[in-house]
Design a protein around this motif. Sequence first.
Motif, PDB file in Angstrom:
ATOM      1  N   HIS A  32       0.815  -1.218   0.000  1.00 38.26           N
ATOM      2  CA  HIS A  32       0.000   0.000   0.000  1.00 38.26           C
ATOM      3  C   HIS A  32       0.849   1.270   0.000  1.00 38.26           C
ATOM      4  O   HIS A  32       0.403   2.303  -0.503  1.00 38.26           O
ATOM      5  CB  HIS A  32      -0.956   0.016   1.192  1.00 38.26           C
ATOM      6  N   ALA A  33       2.042   1.192   0.545  1.00 37.61           N
ATOM      7  CA  ALA A  33       2.891   2.381   0.655  1.00 37.61           C
ATOM      8  C   ALA A  33       3.570   2.753  -0.659  1.00 37.61           C
ATOM      9  O   ALA A  33       4.115   3.842  -0.785  1.00 37.61           O
ATOM     10  CB  ALA A  33       3.956   2.160   1.733  1.00 37.61           C
ATOM     11  N   VAL A  34       3.525   1.858  -1.627  1.00 36.03           N
ATOM     12  CA  VAL A  34       4.238   2.078  -2.876  1.00 36.03           C
ATOM     13  C   VAL A  34       3.238   2.224  -4.018  1.00 36.03           C
ATOM     14  O   VAL A  34       2.469   1.308  -4.310  1.00 36.03           O
ATOM     15  CB  VAL A  34       5.201   0.903  -3.181  1.00 36.03           C
ATOM     16  N   GLY A  35       3.264   3.375  -4.671  1.00 37.94           N
ATOM     17  CA  GLY A  35       2.374   3.612  -5.805  1.00 37.94           C
ATOM     18  C   GLY A  35       3.052   3.314  -7.124  1.00 37.94           C
ATOM     19  O   GLY A  35       4.274   3.148  -7.208  1.00 37.94           O
ATOM     20  N   VAL A  36       2.250   3.287  -8.163  1.00 38.80           N
ATOM     21  CA  VAL A  36       2.797   2.981  -9.487  1.00 38.80           C
ATOM     22  C   VAL A  36       3.749   4.071  -9.973  1.00 38.80           C
ATOM     23  O   VAL A  36       4.704   3.778 -10.704  1.00 38.80           O
ATOM     24  CB  VAL A  36       1.681   2.709 -10.522  1.00 38.80           C
ATOM     25  N   ASP A  37       3.533   5.302  -9.561  1.00 41.21           N
ATOM     26  CA  ASP A  37       4.477   6.371  -9.942  1.00 41.21           C
ATOM     27  C   ASP A  37       5.869   6.083  -9.384  1.00 41.21           C
ATOM     28  O   ASP A  37       6.875   6.239 -10.092  1.00 41.21           O
ATOM     29  CB  ASP A  37       3.990   7.732  -9.423  1.00 41.21           C
ATOM     30  N   THR A  38       5.923   5.671  -8.128  1.00 46.19           N
ATOM     31  CA  THR A  38       7.200   5.358  -7.481  1.00 46.19           C
ATOM     32  C   THR A  38       7.891   4.196  -8.183  1.00 46.19           C
ATOM     33  O   THR A  38       9.105   4.219  -8.424  1.00 46.19           O
ATOM     34  CB  THR A  38       6.976   5.034  -5.993  1.00 46.19           C
ATOM     35  N   ILE A  39       7.111   3.173  -8.525  1.00 45.61           N
ATOM     36  CA  ILE A  39       7.681   2.003  -9.204  1.00 45.61           C
ATOM     37  C   ILE A  39       8.217   2.393 -10.577  1.00 45.61           C
ATOM     38  O   ILE A  39       9.339   2.029 -10.946  1.00 45.61           O
ATOM     39  CB  ILE A  39       6.633   0.883  -9.329  1.00 45.61           C
ATOM     40  N   ALA A  40       7.413   3.134 -11.325  1.00 45.22           N
ATOM     41  CA  ALA A  40       7.843   3.548 -12.662  1.00 45.22           C
ATOM     42  C   ALA A  40       9.115   4.393 -12.594  1.00 45.22           C
ATOM     43  O   ALA A  40      10.048   4.186 -13.377  1.00 45.22           O
ATOM     44  CB  ALA A  40       6.719   4.316 -13.360  1.00 45.22           C
ATOM     45  N   ASP A  41       9.162   5.325 -11.635  1.00 45.24           N
ATOM     46  CA  ASP A  41      10.367   6.151 -11.472  1.00 45.24           C
ATOM     47  C   ASP A  41      11.587   5.292 -11.142  1.00 45.24           C
ATOM     48  O   ASP A  41      12.659   5.469 -11.713  1.00 45.24           O
ATOM     49  CB  ASP A  41      10.165   7.194 -10.373  1.00 45.24           C
ATOM     50  N   ALA A  42      11.415   4.369 -10.202  1.00 44.37           N
ATOM     51  CA  ALA A  42      12.538   3.511  -9.798  1.00 44.37           C
ATOM     52  C   ALA A  42      13.002   2.612 -10.937  1.00 44.37           C
ATOM     53  O   ALA A  42      14.186   2.285 -11.037  1.00 44.37           O
ATOM     54  CB  ALA A  42      12.141   2.666  -8.587  1.00 44.37           C
ATOM     55  N   ALA A  43      12.070   2.207 -11.801  1.00 46.36           N
ATOM     56  CA  ALA A  43      12.407   1.327 -12.926  1.00 46.36           C
ATOM     57  C   ALA A  43      12.908   2.108 -14.135  1.00 46.36           C
ATOM     58  O   ALA A  43      13.425   1.506 -15.090  1.00 46.36           O
ATOM     59  CB  ALA A  43      11.184   0.504 -13.313  1.00 46.36           C
ATOM     60  N   GLY A  44      12.737   3.436 -14.121  1.00 40.61           N
ATOM     61  CA  GLY A  44      13.151   4.239 -15.258  1.00 40.61           C
ATOM     62  C   GLY A  44      12.267   4.045 -16.474  1.00 40.61           C
ATOM     63  O   GLY A  44      12.742   4.074 -17.614  1.00 40.61           O
ATOM     64  N   VAL A  45      10.958   3.811 -16.225  1.00 42.58           N
ATOM     65  CA  VAL A  45      10.003   3.630 -17.327  1.00 42.58           C
ATOM     66  C   VAL A  45       8.815   4.562 -17.096  1.00 42.58           C
ATOM     67  O   VAL A  45       8.690   5.182 -16.050  1.00 42.58           O
ATOM     68  CB  VAL A  45       9.504   2.164 -17.415  1.00 42.58           C
ATOM     69  N   THR A  46       7.942   4.601 -18.071  1.00 39.58           N
ATOM     70  CA  THR A  46       6.710   5.373 -17.911  1.00 39.58           C
ATOM     71  C   THR A  46       5.655   4.495 -17.245  1.00 39.58           C
ATOM     72  O   THR A  46       5.754   3.261 -17.257  1.00 39.58           O
ATOM     73  CB  THR A  46       6.173   5.835 -19.276  1.00 39.58           C
ATOM     74  N   LYS A  47       4.627   5.151 -16.699  1.00 42.03           N
ATOM     75  CA  LYS A  47       3.507   4.380 -16.149  1.00 42.03           C
ATOM     76  C   LYS A  47       2.838   3.565 -17.256  1.00 42.03           C
ATOM     77  O   LYS A  47       2.348   2.460 -16.990  1.00 42.03           O
ATOM     78  CB  LYS A  47       2.475   5.297 -15.483  1.00 42.03           C
ATOM     79  N   LYS A  48       2.846   4.083 -18.468  1.00 40.55           N
ATOM     80  CA  LYS A  48       2.255   3.339 -19.588  1.00 40.55           C
ATOM     81  C   LYS A  48       2.961   1.995 -19.772  1.00 40.55           C
ATOM     82  O   LYS A  48       2.305   0.967 -19.991  1.00 40.55           O
ATOM     83  CB  LYS A  48       2.324   4.165 -20.867  1.00 40.55           C
ATOM     84  N   THR A  49       4.285   1.991 -19.686  1.00 37.96           N
ATOM     85  CA  THR A  49       5.035   0.724 -19.801  1.00 37.96           C
ATOM     86  C   THR A  49       4.608  -0.236 -18.704  1.00 37.96           C
ATOM     87  O   THR A  49       4.399  -1.431 -18.956  1.00 37.96           O
ATOM     88  CB  THR A  49       6.560   0.982 -19.727  1.00 37.96           C
ATOM     89  N   LEU A  50       4.488   0.267 -17.488  1.00 38.66           N
ATOM     90  CA  LEU A  50       4.067  -0.574 -16.362  1.00 38.66           C
ATOM     91  C   LEU A  50       2.696  -1.189 -16.645  1.00 38.66           C
ATOM     92  O   LEU A  50       2.505  -2.405 -16.521  1.00 38.66           O
ATOM     93  CB  LEU A  50       4.038   0.266 -15.081  1.00 38.66           C
TER      94      LEU A  50
END
Length: 196
Positions: A32-50
Amino acid sequence: MTAPVPTLAPLTPGGRRVLDAASRLFYERGIHAVGVDTIADAAGVTKKTLYDRFGSKESLVVAYLQHRDARWRAHVAAHLAQVPDAGPDRVLAVFDAAISWSDENSPKGCSAINARAEIGEGTDDHPVFPEVSRQKAWLLDLFADLCAEADVPDPRRTAEAMMLLYEGAIVTVGMATFAEPFVVARRWARTLLTQG
C-alpha cells in the motif's frame, strides 16, 4: 507431486526493470505504501510501460509474489539436490534452504504472509489471496512428499508439523523475536522426524 509455479510471459527489458523495482519496493516498504508512480520512477520507465506489461497494480503484486516464489523454489531445489537420498536429512534440507535464504532475502519475514496481512479482511476476491494459498499449499505438499519418501509414520500429519515449524520460524524472522528461528525450527523438526 507438487504443482509448478506459474510462469510469467517473457519480460521486455522495461518489464523486467518494473518487476525488479516493484519487488524491492513492495518487500521493503509494503504494497500500500508504494504507488505505481514510485515504481515507474525507480524502474526508469513510464507508467504506460508498467500498465502495458502488467495491466494493474494488483497484477504486478501477484507477479512480484510469483517471482519471489520462483526464486525460493529454485533455492529449495538446489538444497534438495545436495541430499538426493530419501530420509530425514532431505526433509531438513528445506529448513537448511530457509536458513541460507532468510537473512539476505527475507529479513522482514515471508512476502506472501506480509502481502496477505496487508491486503486485510473484506477483500476475499483480491488476486493476492489465491496466490498466497497456492504458495503455502505447495510447501505443505513438498513436506508431505518428502516425509512420505522418508517413510516417516503418518507423513501428512508430520508434514503439517514441519509446516507449522517453518511458518512459525518465518514469522519470527520478520518479528525479530529471537535469533536464528530457522535453526531452532530445524532442531525440533529433526526431533520429530527421528523420534519414531
